[in-house]
Structure formats: structure tokens, C-alpha cells
Design a protein around this motif. Structure first.
Motif, PDB file in Angstrom:
ATOM      1  N   GLU A 240      40.806  30.177  52.136  1.00  0.00           N
ATOM      2  CA  GLU A 240      41.978  30.511  51.309  1.00  0.00           C
ATOM      3  C   GLU A 240      41.560  31.009  49.920  1.00  0.00           C
ATOM      4  O   GLU A 240      42.181  31.922  49.373  1.00  0.00           O
ATOM      5  CB  GLU A 240      42.921  29.323  51.216  1.00  0.00           C
ATOM      6  CG  GLU A 240      43.771  29.142  52.464  1.00  0.00           C
ATOM      7  CD  GLU A 240      44.542  30.410  52.826  1.00  0.00           C
ATOM      8  OE1 GLU A 240      45.106  31.044  51.919  1.00  0.00           O
ATOM      9  OE2 GLU A 240      44.570  30.772  54.010  1.00  0.00           O
ATOM     10  N   LEU A 241      40.515  30.425  49.348  1.00  0.00           N
ATOM     11  CA  LEU A 241      40.057  30.934  48.048  1.00  0.00           C
ATOM     12  C   LEU A 241      39.575  32.380  48.180  1.00  0.00           C
ATOM     13  O   LEU A 241      39.812  33.214  47.301  1.00  0.00           O
ATOM     14  CB  LEU A 241      38.953  30.042  47.479  1.00  0.00           C
ATOM     15  CG  LEU A 241      39.399  28.629  47.079  1.00  0.00           C
ATOM     16  CD1 LEU A 241      38.190  27.801  46.634  1.00  0.00           C
ATOM     17  CD2 LEU A 241      40.456  28.656  45.960  1.00  0.00           C
ATOM     18  N   ALA A 242      38.912  32.690  49.292  1.00  0.00           N
ATOM     19  CA  ALA A 242      38.447  34.062  49.513  1.00  0.00           C
ATOM     20  C   ALA A 242      39.627  35.023  49.662  1.00  0.00           C
ATOM     21  O   ALA A 242      39.599  36.151  49.155  1.00  0.00           O
ATOM     22  CB  ALA A 242      37.552  34.119  50.753  1.00  0.00           C
ATOM     23  N   THR A 243      40.659  34.570  50.345  1.00  0.00           N
ATOM     24  CA  THR A 243      41.825  35.424  50.535  1.00  0.00           C
ATOM     25  C   THR A 243      42.574  35.636  49.226  1.00  0.00           C
ATOM     26  O   THR A 243      43.007  36.765  48.921  1.00  0.00           O
ATOM     27  CB  THR A 243      42.754  34.814  51.608  1.00  0.00           C
ATOM     28  OG1 THR A 243      42.040  34.782  52.846  1.00  0.00           O
ATOM     29  CG2 THR A 243      44.029  35.615  51.771  1.00  0.00           C
TER      30      THR A 243
ATOM     31  N   ALA B  49      41.259  35.622  46.325  1.00  0.00           N
ATOM     32  CA  ALA B  49      40.420  36.540  45.564  1.00  0.00           C
ATOM     33  C   ALA B  49      40.653  37.984  45.997  1.00  0.00           C
ATOM     34  O   ALA B  49      40.860  38.873  45.163  1.00  0.00           O
ATOM     35  CB  ALA B  49      38.943  36.167  45.742  1.00  0.00           C
ATOM     36  N   ALA B  50      40.621  38.206  47.297  1.00  0.00           N
ATOM     37  CA  ALA B  50      40.744  39.578  47.804  1.00  0.00           C
ATOM     38  C   ALA B  50      42.110  40.171  47.492  1.00  0.00           C
ATOM     39  O   ALA B  50      42.219  41.311  47.040  1.00  0.00           O
ATOM     40  CB  ALA B  50      40.487  39.593  49.318  1.00  0.00           C
TER      41      ALA B  50
ATOM     42  N   ALA C  46      42.434  40.932  43.835  1.00  0.00           N
ATOM     43  CA  ALA C  46      41.637  42.104  43.454  1.00  0.00           C
ATOM     44  C   ALA C  46      42.280  43.396  43.938  1.00  0.00           C
ATOM     45  O   ALA C  46      42.319  44.379  43.202  1.00  0.00           O
ATOM     46  CB  ALA C  46      40.223  41.977  44.019  1.00  0.00           C
TER      47      ALA C  46
ATOM     48  N   VAL D 210      39.779  31.068  40.441  1.00  0.00           N
ATOM     49  CA  VAL D 210      39.504  32.251  41.272  1.00  0.00           C
ATOM     50  C   VAL D 210      40.258  33.464  40.738  1.00  0.00           C
ATOM     51  O   VAL D 210      39.711  34.569  40.650  1.00  0.00           O
ATOM     52  CB  VAL D 210      39.877  31.978  42.747  1.00  0.00           C
ATOM     53  CG1 VAL D 210      40.052  33.284  43.512  1.00  0.00           C
ATOM     54  CG2 VAL D 210      38.797  31.135  43.402  1.00  0.00           C
TER      55      VAL D 210
ATOM     56  N   GLN E 203      38.750  34.758  37.575  1.00  0.00           N
ATOM     57  CA  GLN E 203      37.460  35.407  37.854  1.00  0.00           C
ATOM     58  C   GLN E 203      37.639  36.864  38.297  1.00  0.00           C
ATOM     59  O   GLN E 203      36.749  37.690  38.104  1.00  0.00           O
ATOM     60  CB  GLN E 203      36.733  34.593  38.934  1.00  0.00           C
ATOM     61  CG  GLN E 203      35.322  35.063  39.239  1.00  0.00           C
ATOM     62  CD  GLN E 203      34.598  34.099  40.164  1.00  0.00           C
ATOM     63  OE1 GLN E 203      34.717  32.885  40.009  1.00  0.00           O
ATOM     64  NE2 GLN E 203      33.859  34.615  41.122  1.00  0.00           N
ATOM     65  N   MET E 204      38.775  37.166  38.870  1.00  0.00           N
ATOM     66  CA  MET E 204      39.014  38.544  39.322  1.00  0.00           C
ATOM     67  C   MET E 204      39.086  39.532  38.152  1.00  0.00           C
ATOM     68  O   MET E 204      38.922  40.738  38.358  1.00  0.00           O
ATOM     69  CB  MET E 204      40.273  38.625  40.180  1.00  0.00           C
ATOM     70  CG  MET E 204      40.131  37.934  41.522  1.00  0.00           C
ATOM     71  SD  MET E 204      38.698  38.533  42.509  1.00  0.00           S
ATOM     72  CE  MET E 204      37.536  37.154  42.330  1.00  0.00           C
TER      73      MET E 204
END
Lengths: 134, 134, 134, 134, 134, 134
Positions: free
Chosen positions: E63-66, E68-69, E72, E100, E103-104
Motif C-alpha cells: 500500500e505504501l508503494a501504491t 507513492a506511485a 507521483a 511517503v 517524499q514524493m
């Protein structure tokens, strides 16, 4: 690279933000700071305290470049609105702003330019700038 | 809107392209015309004959805006290279070009600015402009 | 390349725009022309007078390609709406439009396809096309 | 929705991939499978076994839509190359492919179209299709 | 690769979707299924039945990756909202989600992060999470 | 917000950069500093001295989020390469990295994931990590 107090950097950024966008820019940051104070501080420090505070490029050119980029990216209408306002605030003429946005049709396609012009129209209406430009 | 010969529009675009990028720009279009002649003609006519030929925004500002947009989009390095060259050709200083590209870190992220600086370094090397700038 | 009057080019573009999107397309351009008359003229002249007026690709295929591109880019919902409407207007079936949008999940991700389907649903509702399709 | 063996889905996808791109498509998947076998399987199953296997849109239209999307996105040249090849393989004419790519200048900007045409030129050269097209 | 019933794949995806986002996720899919039933099924089967069902990466990290994406990319706010909610649902802390998104700014620019934080603020308000975080 | 010496901020960023990517990261910055010293300093100060130095999110999660974002954006392969390397350096398993990249097929499309996997393959080869993973 002389070490300096980061407090100076924040102050320099806040002053530069006021140069760029007047009270409107500071109001945006203050609103943000109520929910995300660290991020509000970073916005003052890096974009304005570091980048916009640099010599070598005029504020007019900086704002036209930002309007171009945000119009081309097309996924940040609120920030495009802020920078169309800021472009006028630092002395870009309405014609210059419209020219930059129209030029984005070449580099990012007609939809990007059209959606940029829609933002321009809103900001110009608030600023009392009649369209079409003479 | 006075009707005019489209041949005039092409001529005007070719002249403007030469103003913007010198012989390099015309060479790109002539190379393209060997494979895609209609598209080569459109590039002369619309971006240069229509947009860049307009008054109201200087060529320096137009090129800085284009460098900003292409750097921010990040998916067109060959065209960014052409326009970094063109920016220098129309009188932007090397410092101005570097400032615009660095500023894109704010609006499109550090990778976009880094990849833009890599293109700047190549063009400056070909143009004999030493880095770091004084 | 025979020189021709640009007035002809505008007329050709206006006719082609009417072919593509009917009265709705012309209304969009006329609305735009009140604020940005030059840009409204460019839209008629280049996309429609030059590109859509070309032979070699049918209007149905042109509109499916445009729906695909705008759905994939994901940052121009108003223009996607116009071209979903236009796709139906030039004879694409509702099924074909939905298939192209669903296919974009493969090339631009599920969010792009989902947001494209939301636009499709709006346009189909206005057009009286019931969902789900049979 | 009748339950069916997922093995059937893989077989259907592999057959559809062969329809779309001939031996070249299968070779790409087999190469990928040496490093990332699960992802290679997903590519066969979802894009080809699910999406391209659907009725309601012809393979020619599917490929033109994919070429449009990948050209507009501009960040996936290897996949654009595959699908320019696939478009020819399913019966799109070279003219149709070039028309779709040129049209992307309208929706994604001239750089996207130019970089798409560079890919087209490479694929056409390998396929023995001379440029400019007659 | 053992053949298995695709019905199992749908069931596995529905269970995984419930793990990821609770009743809210299932409700989104059921709403979509009223208009686009096949696409609703694909969403359950491929993202959730295939990808999220895999071992090797925890749901928190997924979920953190999603988040982030999607932050972005910046062109899918409704899906970003769903996944900020889902991130909390699978046990990410509010601090992790905000980190997160902030960070983007580094990778996609400050506007992407700002617009992501606006979505975070909405979801946190609905979830009763006060801002600023302690 | 206690004022502090910016020199401290640079030192903190350099230490954090070394934590994140080892000598490779510092080498990239030193190479950049030969041409663009101010920008090299900003990279140390803002992304690493400000963002990565924050508490509340682990370095493993930060790197997985960055890999996700750069893979999804698809226009910064050199930086994706750096962060795949960094992800391994901070303790992400090879499986976790591959899972995040494959997951991007859902959010940014299969081409983005495929091009991300090509970068993963290169970095893994340099690191002596055999593919396919067990």
C-alpha cells in the motif's frame, strides 16, 4: 559554501515568496502549515529560500518557466492557478502569460494548452483583466 | 483575420525557425522531410509559422519556457537538446538555462532536473561552455 | 505542395470539425473564441484543417486513437469527454469505445482506465445509451 | 461467468499474442520468462488472454489504439516498437500507422509525435517499407 | 504452473480486496460492476487475485508503494484516495502515509506532493485522524 | 523549529545518503558537483538532509516507495537504477524489489513494469543476484 543559520534560510524564503506571489502565497503556506507544518516549512525553504532566491534569472522568467512546466504537466491545476497569479504579480504582462500557455500546445498538446487557458481565464477574471486581450 | 497564402506561412515559419535555432534547426527539419515530408512541413508551419512568429513574447522567454516544459515532461530528451541549443542561440545566458533546469526540481522532481542537467552538459560541451559556470 | 489560401484551410477545418463532433464541437470552439480567438482559430486550422482532414485513416479510427491517447494520459478529462462523444458521432459503436478504454488498463494502468470509464458513463448517460452494454 | 481452467486462459492468450504479433511477440515473452516467469505469464494471461481476446473491437483498431497511447505517453519506446510491428502484422497499412502517430502531435505535442515517428522509421526499415510513403 | 479454476482466482481476489480495503473496496467494485461488469471482474482477478495475493511483500509495503506511485503520477486522485484509506486499513500509521507523500516532492515535484497531501487530509478527516500529527 | 547551522544539514544529508546508497550514492553526487556544484549540494540537503533524515518511516519503506514512483513515472531510468541498488543496500530483499515493480503494472501499465524489470535485471546482474529468483 559558508554555513549559515537555517533560520535565515526560512526568512529569506518567506521574503522571496512574498516577492513572488504577495499575500496570497503566504496565505497558502499558512493554510498548509495548519495540517502539515513541516512540509509548509520545506516549501518556504527549498523552492523559495534556495531556488527562487538565486541570482542569474529574473523573477519574470522564473514564473513564465513555471507556468510553462505546470501547464505542460497538466496534473496540477491548483498550482498552475497560483503561478499564473504570481506571474502577473512579478510583472509579466497578461499577453506574455497567454503566449506561454498557447505555446504549450506545441510541446504538450492542445488539451494541455486548453486546460491551461481555462485556468488563465479564471485568474484573469479575478484580477479584472478582460478577455480577449486587445 | 486576413486570408493569406499558406506558402507565406511556411516561409514565415522557416525564417522563424532559423531565428530560433540557426542552421541546426533547419537541418533537423530537412532530415525529417526525407521520411515524413508532411510532418516536416507542419512543424515549420504551426510551431514556427504560427506560434513562434507571434508578437507579445520574446524569443528568449519562449525558449526558456520550452526548456522548462521539456525538462519537466522528461520524455523527450532529443527535443530538450535542440531547445537548450536554441536557448543559447537566441541569447539566453548559460546561467539562465541552468537556472530554469534546476528550478524544475521544484515542479517535476529531482530526477527530471538531473536528467535535464545531463542534456545541458552535453550541449554546453559541444558549444565550448565550461562547467561549472563561474 | 500547392499554395492555398489559409481561409480555405480554416473552412476545411470547420467542416471537418463538424463531421467529427457535430454542433457540439463548433460550440466549444465558438465559446473558446470569445476569450482566446487566435487559439480557437489554431484548433480549427491545425488539428482539423490539417490532421483530421488527411486521407489514409478513417474518422472512426482517428477517434478511437484519440480516446486511447487521452485516456492513457489521464490529465485531460474535458477533452476525453469531447472525444468519447465524437467517437459515437462518427459511427464507433458503444462497445468499441468501452473496449478501447478498458484496453488502456494494460498500457497506462487500471486507474487511467477507471477514470476513462467514468467519463464514458457520463457521455453515454447523456446520449441515452444504457449500461451495462448488452 | 462460467468457471474455466486458467490453463485455458493462458492458451487463449498465447494464441492471441501469436495473432497479434507473430513469432516476435512470443519470443519477447519467452525471453522475459527466463528472468521473470510469473510476469511473463501475467502478460500472456491478462493483456492477451483477457483483453485482446475480447470481441467487439477488431485487432486493427486495438493496435492503432495501442500505438496512439504508447506514442502519447512517450516513456515506453521498446513497447511502441513492438506495437508498430504488431499493427503491421494485423493488417494496418503503413499509412494508417503514420497517420495515428502524426495525430498524436495534437494530443501529446510535437515531441511525442517526432519520437514516435523515429520508432516508426526503425520498424519500417526492418520491414522493408520505404519512406516517404507514396 | 498448475491449472486451477478461474472461479478460485476471483474468490481469492475478492478475499484479498477485503483484506486490503475492507467493505469500502468491495463497494467500489460492486458499484463499477453495475455499469462495467467485465472490468469489475478484471480488477478483482488481476490486481487482487494475482498481484496482491502474491507472497514476498507485505500488504503494508504494497500500500505504501501504491500511494507513492499514485501520488507521483498525479492524475488519479480518486484511486489515491482509495489507497490512502487502504494503507490505514492494512496497518500503516498515519505518519508513514504522510512521510511517503511528502517524499514524493523529491521524485515528482512539490505540486504532486501538495495535491497528495490534500487527498490525505480528506481521508484523515473522514477517519477522525487529527492534523497536524503529533 | 530550532534554528540550526545549514552546515549541519549538509553533513546530516551526506551521512543519510551514505546510509541509503553507500559509496555509490556519494560518487554520483561528487560527479555531479564537478559540473553543477549548487545542485549537488541541494540534493544532499533537501532529499537526504531533510526528507530521508526524518523519522516515522523506515529506510526500507522509503526505498520501496521511491522504486514504485520512479517505475510508475517511467521517465527516469538512471534514477530508478540508483534506487533499485539503494533498496538492496538498505536491506530490501530482491523479492520485495521485484514485487513492487511488478505491482506497478496495475497502476502505471505493463510497459512501465516491463521497463522497470529491465532495470532490475541490470542491477541484479551487477550485484550477482541470479534470476529467476528462487
Amino acid at each position: 559554501m559558508t554555513p549559515h543559520l537555517s533560520h535565515d534560510r526560512y526568512q529569506r524564503g518567506a521574503a522571496r515568496l512574498a516577492d513572488v506571489d504577495g499575500p496570497a502565497g503566504l496565505a497558502v503556506v499558512e493554510g498548509l502549515a495548519k495540517s502539515f507544518p513541516d512540509f509548509a516549512r520545506y516549501i518556504v525553504e527549498f523552492p523559495f529560500g534556495d531556488i527562487y532566491a538565486r541570482e542569474g534569472l529574473g523573477l519574470r522568467e522564473r514564473e513564465l518557466a513555471t507556468v510553462a512546466a505546470l501547464c505542460a504537466l497538466g496534473n496540477a491545476p491548483p498550482q498552475l492557478r497560483v503561478h499564473v497569479h504570481a506571474a502577473l504579480h512579478v510583472g509579466c504582462t497578461p499577453v506574455e502569460v497567454v503566449e506561454v500557455v498557447m505555446q504549450m500546445a506545441v510541446y504538450a498538446g492542445f488539451p494541455a494548452a486548453l486546460n491551461g487557458l481555462a485556468v488563465v481565464r479564471e485568474v484573469f477574471a479575478e484580477a479584472g483583466i478582460p478577455l480577449p486581450l486587445a
